[in-house]
Design a protein around this motif. Structure first.
Motif, PDB file in Angstrom:
ATOM      1  N   LEU A   1      30.615 -25.934 -27.034  1.00  0.00           N
ATOM      2  CA  LEU A   1      29.873 -25.788 -25.771  1.00  0.00           C
ATOM      3  C   LEU A   1      30.188 -26.953 -24.837  1.00  0.00           C
ATOM      4  N   LEU A   2      30.236 -28.155 -25.386  1.00  0.00           N
ATOM      5  CA  LEU A   2      30.552 -29.320 -24.539  1.00  0.00           C
ATOM      6  C   LEU A   2      31.948 -29.166 -23.942  1.00  0.00           C
ATOM      7  N   ARG A   3      32.878 -28.658 -24.767  1.00  0.00           N
ATOM      8  CA  ARG A   3      34.260 -28.470 -24.296  1.00  0.00           C
ATOM      9  C   ARG A   3      34.341 -27.497 -23.139  1.00  0.00           C
ATOM     10  N   ILE A   4      33.452 -26.502 -23.107  1.00  0.00           N
ATOM     11  CA  ILE A   4      33.515 -25.498 -22.037  1.00  0.00           C
ATOM     12  C   ILE A   4      32.479 -25.784 -20.948  1.00  0.00           C
ATOM     13  N   ASP A   5      31.956 -27.007 -20.986  1.00  0.00           N
ATOM     14  CA  ASP A   5      31.056 -27.466 -19.919  1.00  0.00           C
ATOM     15  C   ASP A   5      29.727 -26.696 -19.873  1.00  0.00           C
ATOM     16  N   ILE A   6      29.243 -26.372 -21.058  1.00  0.00           N
ATOM     17  CA  ILE A   6      27.910 -25.769 -21.180  1.00  0.00           C
ATOM     18  C   ILE A   6      27.058 -26.774 -21.948  1.00  0.00           C
ATOM     19  N   ALA A   7      25.898 -27.136 -21.409  1.00  0.00           N
ATOM     20  CA  ALA A   7      25.053 -28.131 -22.085  1.00  0.00           C
ATOM     21  C   ALA A   7      24.393 -27.493 -23.310  1.00  0.00           C
ATOM     22  N   PRO A   8      24.654 -28.053 -24.520  1.00  0.00           N
ATOM     23  CA  PRO A   8      24.046 -27.468 -25.718  1.00  0.00           C
ATOM     24  C   PRO A   8      22.593 -27.925 -25.857  1.00  0.00           C
TER      25      PRO A   8
ATOM     26  N   ARG B   1      24.568 -23.346 -16.736  1.00  0.00           N
ATOM     27  CA  ARG B   1      25.450 -23.844 -17.791  1.00  0.00           C
ATOM     28  C   ARG B   1      24.686 -24.550 -18.907  1.00  0.00           C
ATOM     29  N   ILE B   2      23.817 -23.786 -19.556  1.00  0.00           N
ATOM     30  CA  ILE B   2      23.151 -24.250 -20.780  1.00  0.00           C
ATOM     31  C   ILE B   2      23.219 -23.127 -21.810  1.00  0.00           C
TER      32      ILE B   2
END
Ligand SMILES: NC(=O)c1ccc[n+]([C@@H]2O[C@H](COP(=O)([O-])OP(=O)(O)OC[C@H]3O[C@@H](n4cnc5c(N)ncnc54)[C@H](O)[C@@H]3O)[C@@H](O)[C@H]2O)c1
Length: 345
Positions: free
Chosen positions: A184-191, A162-163
């Motif tokens: 990305l933060l909203r979908i739980d992916i670390a930007p 999840r990046i």
């Protein structure tokens, strides 16, 4: 359609409720799952008809696997109901606040597609590419709406790793970067935000550095390919799944990164020079890394941070204790299987 004002004022991704994913290959479908399981509506466009026709069934199958593994918070039907696969690009883009292009890795295809996306969407819509190797300046340079174009490069597959790297071109607006980051933060992916374009971005540069040395060691008959895989899987990779290489250096040496730099910097620099690389172990760079890594550690005391690392390693080992990894293969630590540069013995 392209008559809304360009992205000027900073605003967040809060207003986005629909995302368009272009391309229903492995990355496109994985993005669709990630967006939909975070509550967003997703429209997928795919040019290959059989792939388009099977996209929803394929996504449902992958979601079922995730659900079985306990990785989905909602019923599969709730998530899949948020996804549709329209027959045209125009339909796909209606109401989409963000576009995640995920078509084949081909410059001409991306140039033609981004020209279409720029023509068919309002200027407040961010146009992101999943590309692993092509910089946005190569496919969006000449577009009237180029300020909303950038790369958002996921790891594969994005529903597990999840990046995603955000790689802006020189012409990408701060607003487009901000919206991509927020989404990305909203979908739980670390930007992971890169300051500017660089070939290979950061993910593949790091991966490439490791692979380069691995190939050298195998080529020179020092170690077998299977043992390289075991060494990374059971050693470096196991540790890196909890802490990155800088935090590893900080906690491996009493005195932290600065002391680690004094002790190991000259050795690593020598190994790099042997391969024809410049020496990045300068005092200023080590100091910058040390300050940033120290600032994000949970405790002031080095000993207490080391104890945290050990506690985390123990928990991970306990979780993996009964995990039977079918991919460990010939490089497994199974007693009796000893591998060497000369082959399996
Ligand atoms: N596979 C990876 O490990 C990985 C990792 C990160 C990023 N990426 C990037 O993601 C993108 C997609 O990779 P993939 O592995 O999913 O590829 P893929 O070949 O599995 O899928 C690409 C899909 O795009 C479709 N397509 C081609 N042109 C199209 C168009 N004009 N409009 C709509 N659909 C179109 C193809 O029919 C195909 O189904 C590439 O840019 C790749 O570099 C791949």
């Amino acid at each position: 359609m392209n008559n809304t004002p360009p992205l000027e004022k900073p605003h967040s991704a809060d207003h986005i409720d629909t995302v368009a994913v272009i391309g229903a290959g492995s990355i496109g479908l994985a993005w669709a799952m990630v967006f939909a399981s975070a509550g967003l509506k997703v429209r997928i466009f795919e040019t290959d008809i059989p792939t388009r026709d099977s996209a929803l069934a394929e996504t449902a199958m992958k979601l079922t696997e995730m659900s079985t593994a306990g990785l989905l918070d909602e019923p599969i039907s709730t998530v899949i109901d948020r996804i549709s696969v329209p027959a045209s690009l125009e339909e796909t883009l209606i109401g989409a606040g963000f576009v995640q292009e995920s078509v084949i890795e081909n410059l001409e295809v991306k140039i033609a597609l981004f020209a279409e996306l720029d023509r068919l969407t309002g200027r407040d819509v961010v146009l992101a590419s999943s590309t692993s190797t092509i910089m946005a300046s190569r496919f969006a340079e000449d577009l009237p709406g180029r300020e909303r174009c950038l790369v958002v490069h996921p790891a594969n597959p994005p529903h597990f790793l999840r990046i995603a790297e955000i790689v802006p071109a020189a012409f990408t607006s701060p607003t487009a970067i901000q919206i991509s980051r927020d989404l990305l933060l909203r979908i739980d992916i670390a930007p992971i935000l890169l300051d500017r374009e660089i070939e290979g971005f950061a993910f593949n540069r790091l991966q490439g550095a490791l692979l380069r040395e691995a190939y050298c060691l195998v080529r020179d008959g020092i170690i077998s390919p299977a043992d390289i895989d075991t060494l990374v899987r059971e050693g470096l990779g196991r540790r890196w799944s909890l802490i990155g290489p800088f935090t590893t250096s900080e906690l491996n040496t009493r005195g932290g990164l600065r002391r680690h730099g004094e002790l190991m910097g000259p050795v690593y620099a020598r190994l790099g020079l042997e391969r024809g690389h410049e020496n990045p172990w300068t005092e200023g760079t080590i100091d910058r890394v040390a300050r940033e890594i120290e600032a994000q550690l949970p405790h002031d005391s080095w000993e207490e941070n080391v104890r945290e690392r050990d506690r985390a390693m123990m928990q991970l080992s306990s979780l993996l204790k009964d995990f039977d990894n079918p991919l460990a293969g010939a490089g497994s630590t199974t007693p009796g299987v000893v591998t060497s540069a000369r082959g399996v013995q």
